[in-house]
Scaffold this motif. Structure first.
Motif, short mmCIF file in Angstrom:
data_model
loop_
_atom_site.label_atom_id
_atom_site.label_comp_id
_atom_site.label_asym_id
_atom_site.label_seq_id
_atom_site.Cartn_x
_atom_site.Cartn_y
_atom_site.Cartn_z
N ASN A 1 -2.55 -4.68 -6.24
CA ASN A 1 -1.86 -4.27 -4.83
C ASN A 1 -2.85 -3.11 -4.40
OD1 ASN A 1 0.86 -5.59 -4.08
ND2 ASN A 1 1.18 -4.96 -6.21
N ASN A 2 -2.45 -2.30 -3.31
CA ASN A 2 -3.53 -1.32 -3.00
C ASN A 2 -2.70 0.13 -2.94
OD1 ASN A 2 -5.62 -3.05 -2.05
ND2 ASN A 2 -4.51 -3.86 -0.44
N PHE A 3 -1.81 0.11 -3.83
CA PHE A 3 -1.04 1.39 -3.76
C PHE A 3 -2.12 2.56 -4.34
CE2 PHE A 3 2.37 -1.32 -5.51
CZ PHE A 3 3.33 -1.23 -4.39
N SER A 4 -1.74 3.77 -3.73
CA SER A 4 -2.62 4.90 -3.93
C SER A 4 -2.00 6.31 -4.21
CB SER A 4 -3.61 4.85 -2.63
OG SER A 4 -2.46 5.22 -1.61
N GLY A 5 -2.79 7.17 -4.34
CA GLY A 5 -2.08 8.60 -4.43
C GLY A 5 -2.07 8.83 -6.03
N THR A 6 -1.18 9.67 -6.55
CA THR A 6 -1.15 10.10 -8.00
C THR A 6 0.44 9.59 -8.21
OG1 THR A 6 0.10 12.09 -7.37
CG2 THR A 6 -2.21 12.20 -7.61
N LEU A 7 0.63 9.53 -9.77
CA LEU A 7 1.86 9.07 -10.20
C LEU A 7 2.89 10.28 -9.87
CD1 LEU A 7 0.76 7.59 -13.68
CD2 LEU A 7 1.02 6.58 -11.55
N PRO A 8 4.02 9.78 -9.31
CA PRO A 8 5.12 10.88 -9.34
C PRO A 8 5.73 11.21 -10.72
CG PRO A 8 5.76 8.45 -8.67
CD PRO A 8 4.30 8.65 -8.93
N PRO A 9 5.85 12.52 -10.72
CA PRO A 9 6.40 13.05 -11.95
C PRO A 9 7.81 12.50 -12.40
CG PRO A 9 5.49 14.82 -10.67
CD PRO A 9 5.43 13.72 -9.77
N SER A 10 8.61 12.19 -11.18
CA SER A 10 9.91 11.55 -11.68
C SER A 10 9.93 10.25 -12.11
CB SER A 10 10.67 11.49 -10.22
OG SER A 10 10.19 10.37 -9.51
N ASN B 1 0.67 -1.41 0.11
CA ASN B 1 0.11 0.05 -0.03
C ASN B 1 0.80 1.34 -0.10
OD1 ASN B 1 0.82 0.30 2.75
ND2 ASN B 1 -0.60 -0.93 3.32
N GLY B 2 0.28 2.31 0.12
CA GLY B 2 1.11 3.75 0.11
C GLY B 2 1.10 4.32 -1.22
N GLU B 3 2.31 5.10 -1.29
CA GLU B 3 2.36 5.62 -2.67
C GLU B 3 3.68 5.35 -3.26
OE1 GLU B 3 2.31 9.75 -2.42
OE2 GLU B 3 0.20 9.82 -1.74
N ILE B 4 3.77 5.30 -4.55
CA ILE B 4 5.05 4.95 -5.36
C ILE B 4 6.05 6.13 -4.67
CG2 ILE B 4 6.39 4.88 -7.42
CD1 ILE B 4 3.77 4.02 -8.75
#
Length: 715
Positions: free
Chosen positions: A294-303, A273-276
């Motif tokens: 999985n249970n990943f969340s948040g937005t895609l990181p620009p990097s 879980n959590g963010e990339i």
């Protein structure tokens, strides 16, 4: 001069009678003969064994290499092979060798450096108890025992003498217990470790020692728990880190960004879980990032878009959100496959995808994308797989006009992403030459109105057509029966009228098994009921026209479709009798004739459909006795309800006793019937339980809360 010639001749003849100094060593020859004989491997016993199949000798005429992969060899390994004391290379992979582990036999080969026993049928522990502690000689560098039937735990003593091991592949067996914690201590120079596809459990710990040279570490598809082991983040030479298909949880530790050589990161099918990590772009060598399910969340990181070597980006079935149209996907100039499906991304489909020159597979299904298909997609020549089902798009005609220019497009999923538009029937589509390689087309659930358009008849490679859950009206066109490759036709829940064309009985892909291998492997798998399909070959072949306004008799020609698995004619107005010719559907598994106006009896010949597991003729006007025996004895009462004139054992209604339940037979007859039907019932029960268990295994532990497929109405 004559004496000299005679002397030379005699000397030559004498040498012929003496053992050749250039023949292979006698010990090696005597060791190879029983080995070759036990496996029925042809060889010339009168010739030098250094010339026998797969045999290579070195100085001193000692056998150093024995390479016999893929020869179809069958049987146990002869103990005599353990006498080849100069052997450095042994490859018996991809055969049908069986029996207990040959490792105790091979342990005497102290010079052995490479051992490959992969893809055979060896069973039991890797090393029986009496062999523990012996291990290999210090020369061993590479061992591959993958894809066998080994089981049990791996005793650390197996590794005690393998101090020079570089590669060890245990994958695809039945090993259990914990992954040995001492492996880095005992084999500090190891570079490749593959424990994937076994039954290992518990947490991964490599606490003893350091695998400073480890490049490839695979432990996917086991039952491992916890998070990534701490020791991983100190293995700076790692290029492949693969932990998919386990029960790992927690967030991705930022220390993973120190693995600058990482090229493949596979964490899919877990509970992370959590963010990339926001600085994921530090992994600039990354080529494959697989985080799906999985249970990943948040937005895609620009990097992320600094990972310019990415070829595969799979993020489906997570909880990601946010708008992605502002990202410049064209920076990922090597990108071949991207899957953002089953998340909550919003906004327009990014135009920058059009500028990824190698992009072949795109899945954006099950998100909240809006707007139209970007017109620039017409330039995406490599595109072969495109799925945008379950979004909020508009202009279906414009979408098809754009995508028809994608010359390599084979798979097009666009179900439930348009709403209340006209079925595309534009003049431009009537005379176009696009979609010549298209094999899957789904436009289901879009509430499209109009008729089935004629331009579809140009799609000569089309195998799957789904126009279900629309507002399509008019007749089913007879030309559909002339589609040479079509084997799934789903027209469920429309307003189609008229008769079912008898021409459908001529569908060539349902009458003769001449399937092409065009889609032997899909760029992206499609899912149905949590089951994953990587090819079209195992897809259920179906004809589904339920929930329409069709009428008339059921054409007898439908009985020609001997490769059909599913036939759904329910909720229409078909009349007349059930054709006896339906017994020709010898592969049929599901037959739904419910809610029509059918009359007459249920043909006795349908009992010959031995694969039939689901059947319904409910709510018709059938009469007579329900056929007995075979599967019909197992179908529930609901399969026949709504037919007051039917009778028979299933309904507990006598056909010749005034409608009363038949009297129980004498005890002797009951006993006889019970045992006469026992083999069938037992077989059916075992089969049913087996299928149920297989389904449970496939669907449990791997499902995800929002993992319903973007192609769920395909079949």
């Amino acid at each position: 001069m004559v004496c000299r010639i005679l002397t030379s001749t005699l000397l030559f003849l004498l040498l012929l009678r003496l053992p050749s100094t250039f023949a292979c060593h006698g010990v090696d020859r005597d060791s190879l003969i029983p080995f070759f004989n036990s496996l029925s491997l042809p060889f010339n016993s009168s010739s030098d064994c250094c010339g026998w199949p797969g045999v290579t000798c070195a100085a001193g005429r000692r056998v150093t290499h024995l390479s016999l992969p893929g020869r179809g060899l069958s049987g146990p390994v002869s103990p005599s092979i353990g006498n080849l004391s100069f052997l450095v290379y042994l490859n018996l992979s991809q055969n049908i060798l069986y029996g207990p582990s040959p490792f105790p036999i091979l342990s005497s080969l102290r010079r052995l450096q490479v051992l490959d026993l992969s893809f055979n049928r060896f069973v039991g522990p890797l090393w029986p108890n009496e062999g523990f502690g012996r291990g290999f000689g210090v020369s061993i560098k590479s061992v591959d025992v993958s894809s066998n039937l080994f089981n049990g735990s791996i005793d650390p003593s197996f590794l005690y003498r393998g101090v020079n091991l570089v590669s060890f592949n245990f994958s695809n067996n039945g090993f259990s217990g914990q992954i040995p914690t001492e492996i880095c201590f005992r084999v500090p120079g190891v570079e490749v470790l593959d424990f994937s596809g076994n039954e290992f459990s518990g947490e991964v710990s490599l606490s003893r020692g350091e695998c400073a040279n480890l490049r490839v570490f695979r432990v996917g598809f086991n039952s491992l728990t916890g998070n990534l082991p701490e020791e991983i983040f100190r293995m700076n030479n790692l290029t492949v880190l693969s932990f998919p298909g386990n029960r790992l949880t927690g967030t991705i530790d930022r220390r993973i960004l120190d693995l600058l050589n990482l090229r493949i990161l596979e964490l899919h099918f877990n509970g992370f879980n959590g963010e990339i990590p926001s600085d994921i772009g530090r992994l600039f060598n990354l080529q494959q990032l697989l985080l799906h399910n999985n249970n990943f969340s948040g937005t895609l990181p620009p990097s992320l878009f600094n990972c310019t070597n990415l070829t595969t980006l799979l993020l489906r079935n997570n909880l990601f959100n946010g708008e992605v149209s502002g990202f410049d996907f064209s920076r990922l100039h090597n990108l071949n496959t991207i899957d953002l499906g089953n998340n909550s991304f919003t906004g327009a489909i990014p135009d920058s995808l059009c500028r990824c020159p190698s992009l072949a597979a795109v899945r954006l299904a099950y998100n909240n994308f809006s707007g139209e298909i970007p017109s620039c997609m017409s330039s995406m020549t490599p595109l072969s797989h495109f799925s945008v089902s379950n979004n909020y798009l508009s202009n279906v005609t414009g979408a098809l006009k754009t995508l028809r220019h994608c010359k390599n497009l084979a798979v097009l999923f666009m179900s439930r992403c348009f709403s209340d538009e006209q079925m595309p029937d534009d003049d431009d589509l009537h005379h176009f030459s696009g979609f010549q390689g298209l094999q899957i087309l789904t436009l289901g659930g879009c509430k499209l109105s109009g008729q089935i358009p004629y331009w579809i008849s140009n799609l000569r490679k089309l195998k799957v057509l789904n126009l279900s859950y629309n507002n399509v009206s008019g007749p089913i066109p007879p030309w559909l029966g002339d589609m040479p490759s079509l084997f799934v036709l789903n027209l469920t829940q429309n307003h189609l009228s008229g008769e079912l064309p008898r021409e459908l009985g001529g569908l060539r892909a349902l009458t003769s098994d001449n399937s092409s291998s065009d889609l032997s492997y899909l760029a992206l798998p499609f899912l149905f009921d949590s089951l994953q399909y990587n090819t079209l070959f195992n897809l259920k072949r179906g004809l589904k026209v339920g929930n329409n306004n069709l009428s008339g008799p059921i054409p007898i020609e439908i009985g020609n479709l001997k490769l059909l698995h599913i036939l759904d004619l329910s909720f229409n107005s078909f009349n007349g009798e059930i054709p006896d010719q339906l017994s020709g559907l010898v592969n049929l598994e599901r037959l739904d004739l419910s809610d029509n106006r059918l009359t007459g009896e249920i043909p006795e010949s349908l009992t010959k459909l031995h694969f039939l597991s689901w059947f319904s003729v409910a709510n018709n006007d059938l009469d007579g006795e329900i056929p007995g025996g075979s599967q019909f004895a197992t179908f529930p009462v609901s399969s026949f309800s709504g037919n007051p004139k039917l009778c028979g054992f299933v309904l507990k209604k006598s056909c010749g006793n005034g409608g009363q339940q038949p009297a129980p037979p004498p005890v002797e007859e009951q006993h006889s019937r019970m045992w006469s039907s026992f083999p069938f019932l037992l077989g059916f029960s075992v089969g049913f339980v087996g299928v149920a268990l297989a389904f449970w295994v496939l669907t449990s532990g791997r499902s995800h809360g929002n993992s319903s497929s973007d192609e769920r109405s395909l079949l």
